[in-house]
Design an enzyme around this catalytic site. Sequence first.
Site: not given
Ligand code: FAD
Length: 596
Positions: A441
């Site tokens: 989220e």
């Molecule tokens: C168990 C599980 C359930 C999920 N359920 C859903 C779902 O139902 N629907 C859905 O759509 N998604 C879902 N997700 C996805 C989840 O919302 C994302 O994993 C999350 O939003 C982070 O995206 P990412 O994993 O690509 O990390 P990234 O965006 O790659 O981020 C990696 C790191 O970089 C940091 N970062 C990235 N951009 C910035 C910035 N601009 N400034 C500062 N820091 C930054 C982040 O805080 C993080 O620490 C789920 C994930 C999991 C693991």
Amino acid sequence: MPQYKAPLQDMRFLLHEVFQAEEFLSPMAGTQELSTELMDAILEEAAKIAEEVLSPINQSGDRLGCKFDNGKVKTPEGFRKAYKTFAEGGWSSLTGDPEFGGQGMPKSLSVLFEEMLFGANASFALYPILTNGSALALNLHGSQSLKQKYLPNLYSGRCTGTMCLTESHAGSDLGMIKTKAEPQDDGSFKITGTKIFITAGDHDLAENIIHFVLAKLPGAPAGAHGISLFLVPKFSVEESGEVGKPNGVSCGSIEHKMGLKASVTCVLNFDMATGYLVGEQNQGLACMFTIMNYERLSMGLQGVGLADFSYQVAGSYAKDRLQGRSPSGSENPGQMADPIIVHPDVRRMLLTMRANIMAGRALTLYTAFKLDKVKFSDNPAEKESAGKLVELLTPIAKAYCTDRGFVDCVTGQQVLGGHGYISEWGQEQLVRDARIAQIYEGTNGIQALDLMGRKTVKNGGELLAVLLAEIDDFVSQHNSLKGMEQCLRSISDARKTLTDTTEAILHRAKTDSSEVGAASYGYMELMGCVLYGYMWARILATALSYGAGKYSESYLDGLKKTAQFYFEKSFPRYKSLAEEIASGSGSLMAMDVEQF
Ligand SMILES: Cc1cc2nc3c(=O)[nH]c(=O)nc-3n(C[C@H](O)[C@H](O)[C@H](O)COP(=O)(O)OP(=O)(O)OC[C@H]3O[C@@H](n4cnc5c(N)ncnc54)[C@H](O)[C@@H]3O)c2cc1C
């Protein structure tokens, strides 16, 4: 095997005494009918579902997990039966719009229910909670015909909902999504693309799954302004409402993950699936924010609910486990040792948990009351000011309550020593289940950035001013209440630190482009710490002025002592957070990339 117990006494105290739900809800059409008796009866029935239906399948769900076989997802044993009981009991429709079969209950009641769901069985909780969020988005942004066709089934539990945002290359930065939507002559769209990490993306609990999918139309502007929202059913739905043929949505695989093993996380393939536009073209992210904001508050509740269960286990363990002697001499002379609750350090752990949980519950409830004001009030000025607070509070409730929730679960595990690390007591499952709430989220880093950038710097602190005015009112109203002296002094000092810190950030941000990002996490924690203080101040004032009634002297005394603990041992953290923020971005940006 420890079983969850809904914290009804604390919930009622907050609802009826601290926030005076009856007085708050009675002037608003739509919530006028809610008497104390009705609210309590709903909470008691909710507690039964949590304790008797969901808690007993929590550990087995974790052990068995979801299975993926031949393109189909199977939830762990017991989940189908529990879901049927849940849906037949009408729990899926609690806050739904009465026009489409919902019960129209206020958010201030449903947050307490959601906390119970998370405490009893966090994996199960996600199925209905995502459904509620998607139903809300459909109701606010969908056409009348889409609402008529889909909302009654989402409310009855015949269907569940999902939110499909994430793609392998697009997580926090949704502007990069590639899923496509092609317009068709009949007004529908063909959706093609792959989404990952989709919670409840496929399962065997309900007849159909209604996906809410972000996709791009041909020629849409680049980035976040070119995203639209589509409703895509797993199976098509006939005009009669009956479930029809498969609609080109398939589950490619499910994730093997750290916790929430009974909540399925799917790779979903959309292959020319028929979808329907929800809201305006290219406004999808704004519509999706309806779901996301709803879910963000729910994630805060995941932190609070899991921490509360961990506290329940840790508290009773600490009263039974005999190790060492009390520093003041033996308190248990007939036995080889005293219960570990005599040790100051064990008390530190338990009190830290208790103080965080009660404040987190109060903060999520407080936010829910503001949401109710926005939804049900017919006073424009009240609505506007409540709306500003909701904007400000949501990222804090999400990030601070989930950070505290995780740390509290680790603390609960620590109280049990080695027994917290093995599976039998359930503490290690709670730690694993709590961890994800800091990530999904929108990661807590992204929440902090939202709070600092969009919600504070961009408007020059306008939203914060609404909160500060409310805190000032509270302080002046309780100045003469005996027993509040230390607490009000602390709140006033922290209020000054918060305003000084905000002004300094606004000033530095004018010349330093890294300032917002550098200050954001500390600022979110500072705000969280001050808000927990404000919540404890309200709880303390209520406990001090409570006459004789439903709550025992001992219960009220426990609240007063926990408040004192919070203000002496946890609250002073705001000073070190302010100091940390004041150092600016220099040391963060000084290292060259290759030096990492
Ligand atoms: C168990 C599980 C359930 C999920 N359920 C859903 C779902 O139902 N629907 C859905 O759509 N998604 C879902 N997700 C996805 C989840 O919302 C994302 O994993 C999350 O939003 C982070 O995206 P990412 O994993 O690509 O990390 P990234 O965006 O790659 O981020 C990696 C790191 O970089 C940091 N970062 C990235 N951009 C910035 C910035 N601009 N400034 C500062 N820091 C930054 C982040 O805080 C993080 O620490 C789920 C994930 C999991 C693991």
